[in-house]
Design a protein around this motif. Sequence first.
Motif, mmCIF file in Angstrom:
data_model
loop_
_atom_site.group_PDB
_atom_site.id
_atom_site.type_symbol
_atom_site.label_atom_id
_atom_site.label_comp_id
_atom_site.label_asym_id
_atom_site.label_seq_id
_atom_site.Cartn_x
_atom_site.Cartn_y
_atom_site.Cartn_z
ATOM 1 N N ASN A 156 35.399 50.273 43.585
ATOM 2 C CA ASN A 156 34.864 51.486 44.200
ATOM 3 C C ASN A 156 33.483 51.278 44.806
ATOM 4 O O ASN A 156 33.139 51.911 45.811
ATOM 5 N N ILE A 157 32.688 50.387 44.223
ATOM 6 C CA ILE A 157 31.401 50.051 44.845
ATOM 7 C C ILE A 157 31.648 49.376 46.193
ATOM 8 O O ILE A 157 30.992 49.677 47.198
ATOM 9 N N GLY A 158 32.605 48.450 46.229
ATOM 10 C CA GLY A 158 32.954 47.788 47.483
ATOM 11 C C GLY A 158 33.451 48.775 48.519
ATOM 12 O O GLY A 158 33.076 48.706 49.699
ATOM 13 N N SER A 159 34.295 49.712 48.086
ATOM 14 C CA SER A 159 34.804 50.737 48.994
ATOM 15 C C SER A 159 33.666 51.582 49.546
ATOM 16 O O SER A 159 33.598 51.854 50.759
ATOM 17 N N LEU A 160 32.755 51.979 48.676
ATOM 18 C CA LEU A 160 31.621 52.810 49.090
ATOM 19 C C LEU A 160 30.758 52.094 50.123
ATOM 20 O O LEU A 160 30.406 52.650 51.167
ATOM 21 N N LEU A 161 30.440 50.840 49.859
ATOM 22 C CA LEU A 161 29.606 50.063 50.785
ATOM 23 C C LEU A 161 30.335 49.793 52.100
ATOM 24 O O LEU A 161 29.766 49.930 53.187
ATOM 25 N N GLY A 162 31.601 49.404 51.995
ATOM 26 C CA GLY A 162 32.362 49.047 53.193
ATOM 27 C C GLY A 162 32.544 50.212 54.134
ATOM 28 O O GLY A 162 32.356 50.085 55.355
ATOM 29 N N GLN A 163 32.915 51.370 53.586
ATOM 30 C CA GLN A 163 33.142 52.526 54.439
ATOM 31 C C GLN A 163 31.843 53.044 55.051
ATOM 32 O O GLN A 163 31.878 53.704 56.090
ATOM 33 N N THR A 164 30.719 52.743 54.432
ATOM 34 C CA THR A 164 29.433 53.128 55.011
ATOM 35 C C THR A 164 29.048 52.191 56.147
ATOM 36 O O THR A 164 28.803 52.622 57.275
ATOM 37 N N VAL A 165 29.020 50.895 55.858
ATOM 38 C CA VAL A 165 28.558 49.906 56.840
ATOM 39 C C VAL A 165 29.508 49.817 58.029
ATOM 40 O O VAL A 165 29.086 49.890 59.193
ATOM 41 N N VAL A 166 30.799 49.663 57.748
ATOM 42 C CA VAL A 166 31.768 49.469 58.830
ATOM 43 C C VAL A 166 31.898 50.731 59.679
ATOM 44 O O VAL A 166 32.032 50.648 60.910
ATOM 45 N N SER A 167 31.865 51.911 59.059
ATOM 46 C CA SER A 167 31.943 53.155 59.834
ATOM 47 C C SER A 167 30.766 53.294 60.783
ATOM 48 O O SER A 167 30.943 53.640 61.961
ATOM 49 N N PHE A 168 29.569 53.043 60.295
ATOM 50 C CA PHE A 168 28.386 53.157 61.153
ATOM 51 C C PHE A 168 28.453 52.157 62.309
ATOM 52 O O PHE A 168 28.253 52.517 63.472
ATOM 53 N N LEU A 169 28.744 50.896 62.005
ATOM 54 C CA LEU A 169 28.789 49.884 63.062
ATOM 55 C C LEU A 169 29.940 50.139 64.029
ATOM 56 O O LEU A 169 29.775 50.048 65.245
ATOM 57 N N GLY A 170 31.123 50.442 63.478
ATOM 58 C CA GLY A 170 32.289 50.616 64.329
ATOM 59 C C GLY A 170 32.205 51.829 65.231
ATOM 60 O O GLY A 170 32.491 51.744 66.432
ATOM 61 N N GLU A 171 31.811 52.974 64.670
ATOM 62 C CA GLU A 171 31.806 54.206 65.449
ATOM 63 C C GLU A 171 30.531 54.389 66.270
ATOM 64 O O GLU A 171 30.571 54.983 67.352
ATOM 65 N N LYS A 172 29.413 53.890 65.766
ATOM 66 C CA LYS A 172 28.135 54.149 66.435
ATOM 67 C C LYS A 172 27.647 52.997 67.309
ATOM 68 O O LYS A 172 26.834 53.206 68.206
ATOM 69 N N VAL A 173 28.126 51.787 67.048
ATOM 70 C CA VAL A 173 27.650 50.629 67.828
ATOM 71 C C VAL A 173 28.798 50.047 68.647
ATOM 72 O O VAL A 173 28.825 50.151 69.870
ATOM 73 N N ASP A 174 29.728 49.413 67.960
ATOM 74 C CA ASP A 174 30.857 48.775 68.647
ATOM 75 C C ASP A 174 31.995 48.592 67.651
ATOM 76 O O ASP A 174 31.776 48.130 66.538
ATOM 77 N N TRP A 175 33.211 48.985 68.062
ATOM 78 C CA TRP A 175 34.354 48.883 67.156
ATOM 79 C C TRP A 175 34.513 47.480 66.589
ATOM 80 O O TRP A 175 34.712 47.284 65.392
#
Length: 494
Positions: A156-175
């Motif tokens: 769950n720690i991995g899930s929490l970190l991954g969904q934060t980092v990847v969502s920000f980079l993917g949606e706000k910077v570049d998929w």
Amino acid sequence: MSSEKTFLGHPRGLATLFFTEMWERFSYYGMRAILILFMTTETAQQGLGLDVETSAAVYGLYTAAVYLLSLPGGWLADNIFGQQKSIWYGGILIMIGHLVLAIPGHQEIFFTGLAFVAIGTGFLKPNISSIVGDLYGDDKGARRDAGFSIFYMGINIGSLLGQTVVSFLGEKVDWHMGFGAAAVGMFLGLVQYKLTQGTLKGIGEKPQKRVKLPGERTSNTFTYLLTVGAIALIFALQYFGVVDVTTATGIAKSVGVLIVVITLAYFANIFIAGGLDVKERKQVFVIFLLFIGAAIFWAGFEQAGSTLNLFSRDYTDRFIFGYELPAGLLQNFNPFFIIVLSPVFGALWIRLSAKGLNPNTPVKFGLGLISMAFGFLIMYFAALIAAQGAKAGMGWLIFTYLFHTAGELTLSPVGLSATTKLAPRKYYSQMMGIWFVATALGNLIAGLFAGGFDPENASEVPNLFMSVVMLGTGAGIMFLIFSGFMRKWMGDVK
């Protein structure tokens, strides 16, 4: 007393597996948070440009494959590679898959990347959990349970970190930068796994073929006949126009039919020719009912990455102080609630048990299903707001994830534990595989269900969510009604 170093009072190998699984879940859930969003985004905005129905079918096929492939992944570890090498090879395949996804290009590149991730997860997921259990040898008490709780926390720690980092980079910077971040996460997991692999002390280093148990059947004739029959059924459905295997949705429906037919035939074979006594037959029938309940639960719960993710993007007001949060970020509330509520539920069951009030497994299944359904009831009212042309607040999704998490904690660990206790010894591994199949079927249904989500027609969304409410509530009530006879058939299993 031994002076050997420990990890939070547990074998040091648990730390190796904890961080490996944490980074693997970082990559998996991080990528899942943006998967359907990327597929449904127009090519002009660097997305894949697929329609919602096709994207949802692909999502369902991918998430189902992750669990289905754990079955051959476990077999290859037991018979050829050993668990340690399977984890290593699986991590490499996952990293390659995310790197491929990070390459801008055509759909063929994208689907190739998904295939690598699914195959790699099939290698890694079942085997890393097996080694966690092997760290404790014959100790099946509270220390082993606590070890798994710590390991689950890593997920769950991995899930929490991954969904934060990847969502920000993917949606706000570049998929593709988001997909690349998932690859980096898996790379970090591989590095620490290799550097600390010695703490596993040879556990799972070599394949260990299981000793044949008395009365165990080894003939593969039924398996071959079942496979041929299931494939023939798909050809027949294609011929009569029931499914169309030339489309992603048709393929997903065909796979769903295969899973259902093979599961039904498997249980029928166990009942008829499995060499079980009356008590074992009753307990296997309970496993079958739990399989149905679990598949229905996951069909609702796993819409976090599909239907609920699309609702977050299209119909949710995600602005805070003038900044719009990434849509995938809201999925973080599930692992957050898991971390917060896990000790609460654990203490609750212990306290109820001490008073003789701890609900039995069928009752917990019923409550878990109803809790999932209640989450979609909340979304029904949120969808009514969207149908009126306004955007719903984030609180609707947050409370939905709260009830879904409560349902998960009520049903998932209980179902897994009950399966290990009810399974006849000579079919133990197969019955554990059935649990993965239930999860796979639920994921597939979740993807197909999301195909009915129309971003251009908000008026249809309330009925879509209400159908899940009815299914989950109906199934939950049935478990509550029949809990008495199920409990009786479970025998001395609590």
